[in-house]
Design an enzyme around this catalytic site. Structure first.
Site, PDB file in Angstrom:
ATOM      1  N   SER A 679       0.799  -1.230   0.000  1.00 41.78           N
ATOM      2  CA  SER A 679       0.000   0.000   0.000  1.00 41.78           C
ATOM      3  C   SER A 679       0.831   1.280   0.000  1.00 41.78           C
ATOM      4  O   SER A 679       0.284   2.362   0.123  1.00 41.78           O
ATOM      5  CB  SER A 679      -0.944   0.001   1.210  1.00 41.78           C
ATOM      6  OG  SER A 679      -0.210  -0.095   2.398  1.00 41.78           O
ATOM      7  N   LYS A 722      -6.315   2.166   8.853  1.00 39.71           N
ATOM      8  CA  LYS A 722      -5.466   3.249   8.325  1.00 39.71           C
ATOM      9  C   LYS A 722      -6.144   4.601   8.502  1.00 39.71           C
ATOM     10  O   LYS A 722      -5.503   5.595   8.862  1.00 39.71           O
ATOM     11  CB  LYS A 722      -5.187   2.991   6.846  1.00 39.71           C
ATOM     12  CG  LYS A 722      -4.308   1.767   6.597  1.00 39.71           C
ATOM     13  CD  LYS A 722      -4.168   1.489   5.115  1.00 39.71           C
ATOM     14  CE  LYS A 722      -3.284   0.272   4.858  1.00 39.71           C
ATOM     15  NZ  LYS A 722      -3.152  -0.038   3.439  1.00 39.71           N
TER      16      LYS A 722
END
Length: 781
Positions: A679, A722
């Site tokens: 990511s 996140k």
């Protein structure tokens, strides 16, 4: 001391633990220096006379005047012999009683003045009667005692003087020194005989008691020998009868338990068969203990015992809300299960996997589910389990064999439908002893666990009504076939608002109670709780928050006990005095927009986290350096981002030959912490473009997503974790892949209100959003 006219001096020999009576002849061993000097002084005199007096305390080495009895015996030294070891053996004969009047000299030896003490005798019937009584009791004493010879009586019986009789008998008795001294000091003969009679009587009673005790011990030994003989006879009889009677009581007890056991008929038949086997095994055989243990396990397992579920949705919802704040999806899933149970009245137990970082309440949630369903709760930890036998049990052929943890847990639960928590299922490992995760496949398969096979029990056991709940920090550590059998429910972590509410509703009341505090003497203001969350903890769960509250309580207890204050109030201003300096920054992503620094979002096993990516350009020949303990996936993401920028250099107003003139260093701070995952691609690309174009990256923007060589932005996982980390760090704008837009519904509304989310499909969109100005814009000439 001056000696008066008419007074006589005699050397004194102090005796230890010994009394010498008149007419008594015995040997003494003398070793003390003053005593030896006294003997030598006595031998100088023609009459060889010496005074013998006894010390009051045996252990005193150098006695003083106060340590020696006043009355002693004048004795004549008949013989003296020096022994090789330095001591002197002396033969003395007691003559008369004497009282020490004074000590004349005590330097070399003891010299004393004395007066002789004549005995006061009264002849008469009373004295004769006392003498006969004393002789009679002494004869009885001799019969009981084994220490004195029978001839002693004939020697004593011939003595006609009552005083001498008392002295001789007293010398033969094992009396205490104080008692013998009393006899010596008693000048009246009749009184002396009376005292002696009392002492003989006491000694005789002691001997009779000793004889009784000895007789009792002898009888006990005879009884033990008799029992041993009878047992041996019984064994011989039992051997002839096939040992049946030897096991009778044990077997009858097991059969009584079998009659009361709630179990299927085939199970009862199996147990009955094993009891028959136990009957036929000899008592001395070790196999009997193995069979008995096996039968006891079968008898103690729940086969048909079932608790009745409380299917009230309102009660279940109330219990779950009391114990946990938030976690709406989990609560909804439990209520769905209860609703289906109400409708169908039969449903195989679901297998839920509560996945999430430490401290978010996975284990306590499982307990709450059990309470809501009114089921028994049992927990086993699988952390570090690496032996298949831990799950399936050991075969009975092994020494010390026992069932696996599943069957042990069922016995502990006491019912066939408990809530069974398998904690830390992602922490199992495997070695040469087998793979425990493979053994769990049967346990956690609803179509197989109705006949679970344990190697020890050897009888199929029904686990289909058990509600299995597993917990894990990271789902990717769970083997795929095992994960496929579970319904995964993610607990991502808590927002600040949720943490604050949890602290107020659960953590603070719990810690106040544990530390003996009340709301009246301890108060933590809302602002202080929020500051504690922001500046002293950085976690997805609330474990460190609870520790922090515990620390505040301890500080408060110390203040209250010392009497400094009667009430402690923790405010945002005085929090630092209790907790020390702030540990974490909050709400400051970057103080200014910077070139070559981009903020990414990462997922870790302890929740989400923000990640800075820094890029530095150095003169060189295009060498790409990656630091920060990056994993292979992140290194590949950096290579992909580098290749993408080279392919788009002209559009981005970058010198196409930049890679021939400059070395590029990409660094992710906190280099000691391993970092990996797909990511960070767009974050690295953004930081590279910023460094090459000189355009700063907005300090309020954070991003997550993977990049392809053509610039496409690919989806990622863990968006909720996140996002929560971005919210904690004070980020205002989050860039995410378009395909992750559907995951925004999982983000708490309070977080969505504070953050701006922009889904993107291509890297061009990311650059236009993240950089403070458009890198594709051409400068006007």
């Amino acid at each position: 001391m001056a000696v008066k006219e008419g007074e006589h001096l005699l050397p004194l020999l102090p005796l230890r633990g010994l009394i010498v009576f008149p007419t008594m002849v015995l040997h003494l061993d003398v070793g003390r220096e003053k005593s030896v000097q006294a003997l030598e002084k006595a031998m100088v005199d023609d009459e060889n006379m010496i005074l013998l007096a006894t010390q009051k305390e045996l252990q005193i080495e150098v006695p003083t005047e106060e340590d020696i009895y006043e009355i002693g015996t004048i004795a004549k030294i008949r013989q003296m012999l020096k022994l090789p070891n330095g001591t002197i053996r002396v033969l003395v004969e007691g003559l008369k009683r004497a009282r020490i009047k004074g000590y004349a000299n005590t330097d070399d030896c003891y010299f004393v003045t004395y007066e002789e003490l004549p005995e006061r005798e009264e002849e008469g019937l009373d004295t004769d009667a006392l003498m006969r009584a004393v002789l009679d009791h002494f004869e009885q004493y001799l019969r009981l005692s084994k220490k004195l010879s029978p001839e002693t009586y004939s020697v004593v019986a011939d003595i006609g003087e009552p005083g001498r009789l008392a002295d001789v008998i007293a010398s033969h008795l094992p009396l205490k020194v104080a008692d013998k001294q009393t006899i010596l000091e008693t000048l009246d003969v009749q009184a002396r005989l009376e005292k002696l009679l009392s002492l003989i009587h006491n000694e005789k009673e002691v001997l009779e008691l000793e004889k009784k005790i000895s007789s009792r011990v002898k009888k006990q030994m005879e009884k033990t020998q008799k029992e041993y003989y009878l047992r041996e006879q019984m064994k011989a009889i039992q051997k002839e009868l096939g040992e049946k009677e030897g096991r009778m009581a044990e077997v009858e007890e097991l059969r009584d338990k079998l009659i009361n056991l709630k179990a299927p008929e085939q199970i009862k038949q199996k147990i009955d068969k094993e009891i028959d086997r136990l009957e036929k095994v000899p008592t001395s055989s070790a196999e009997g203990g193995v069979i008995r243990t096996y039968i006891e396990w079968l008898l103690e397992l729940p086969w048909l015992n079932e608790t009745e579920d409380d299917l009230s949705l309102k009660k279940a919802e109330k219990v779950l809300n009391e114990d946990h704040y938030g976690l709406e999806k989990i609560k909804e899933r439990v209520l769905e299960y209860l609703a289906v149970q109400q409708m169908t009245r039969k449903l195989k137990g679901p297998i839920l996997c509560l996945a999430g970082p430490p401290g978010v309440g996975k284990t306590s949630l499982a307990k709450s589910i059990a309470r809501a369903l009114n089921r028994n709760f049992v927990r086993i930890s699988l952390g570090g389990v690496r032996d298949e036998a831990e799950i399936r049990g050991h075969r009975r052929t092994y020494v010390g064999a026992m069932p696996g943890r599943i069957i042990q847990g069922m016995k502990q639960a006491g019912s066939i439908n408990p809530v069974f928590l398998l904690d830390e299922i992602d922490k199992m490992s495997m070695d040469f002893r087998g793979d425990p995760s493979a053994a769990l496949l049967e346990v956690l398969d609803a179509n197989q666990n109705y006949a679970f096979s344990d190697h020890y029990i050897e009888i199929p056991y029904d686990l289909s009504k058990v509600m299995f709940i597993t917990t894990a920090n990271a789902v990717h550590n769970i083997p795929r076939p095992l994960l496929d059998r579970m319904e995964v429910l993610y607990i991502s972590g808590y927002t600040e608002i949720e943490k604050e509410e949890i602290a107020k509703s659960h953590l603070i009341p719990k810690q106040l109670k544990e530390h003996g505090l009340t709301k009246e003497n301890m108060q933590i203001q809302s602002g202080a709780i929020l500051k504690l969350i922001r500046n002293y903890t950085r976690e997805a769960g609330v474990r460190n928050l609870e520790r922090g509250i515990g620390r505040l309580c301890r500080k408060a207890v110390k203040i209250l006990v010392s009497g400094t204050k009667k009430k402690v109030i923790v405010t945002p201003k005085n929090l630092e005095t209790f907790m020390g300096p702030e540990r974490f920054r909050y709400g400051r992503a970057e103080e200014s927009d910077q070139v070559g620094v981009a903020t990414g979002l990462a997922w870790t096993e302890t929740g989400g986290d923000t990640l800075s990516v820094e890029v530095s350009l150095l003169p060189g020949k295009g060498k790409l350096t990656l630091t920060g303990k990056l994993g292979d996936v992140m290194k590949e993401s950096a290579q992909a981002a580098f290749s993408y920028i080279r392919s788009r250099a002209e559009e981005l107003n970058i010198d196409p030959s930049f890679y021939e003139k400059q070395d590029i260093h990409i660094h992710v701070p906190e280099g000691a912490i391993p970092k990996d995952g797909p990511s960070a691609g767009i974050t690295m690309a953004t930081a590279l473009v910023s460094a090459l174009t000189g355009i700063p990256v907005s300090r309020f923007v954070a991003m997550t997503g993977e990049i392809t060589l053509r610039g496409r932005v690919l989806p990622i996982g863990g968006l909720k974790e996140k996002t929560l980390s971005a919210h904690r760090a004070g980020i205002k704008h989050v860039i995410l892949p378009r395909e992750n837009e559907k995951d925004l519904q999982d983000i708490p509304k309070s977080v969505q209100k504070d953050l701006q989310f922009t889904p993107v499909e291509h890297m061009d969109e990311v650059l236009r959003l993240a950089l403070v100005r458009d890198p594709y814009a051409r400068e006007e000439s």
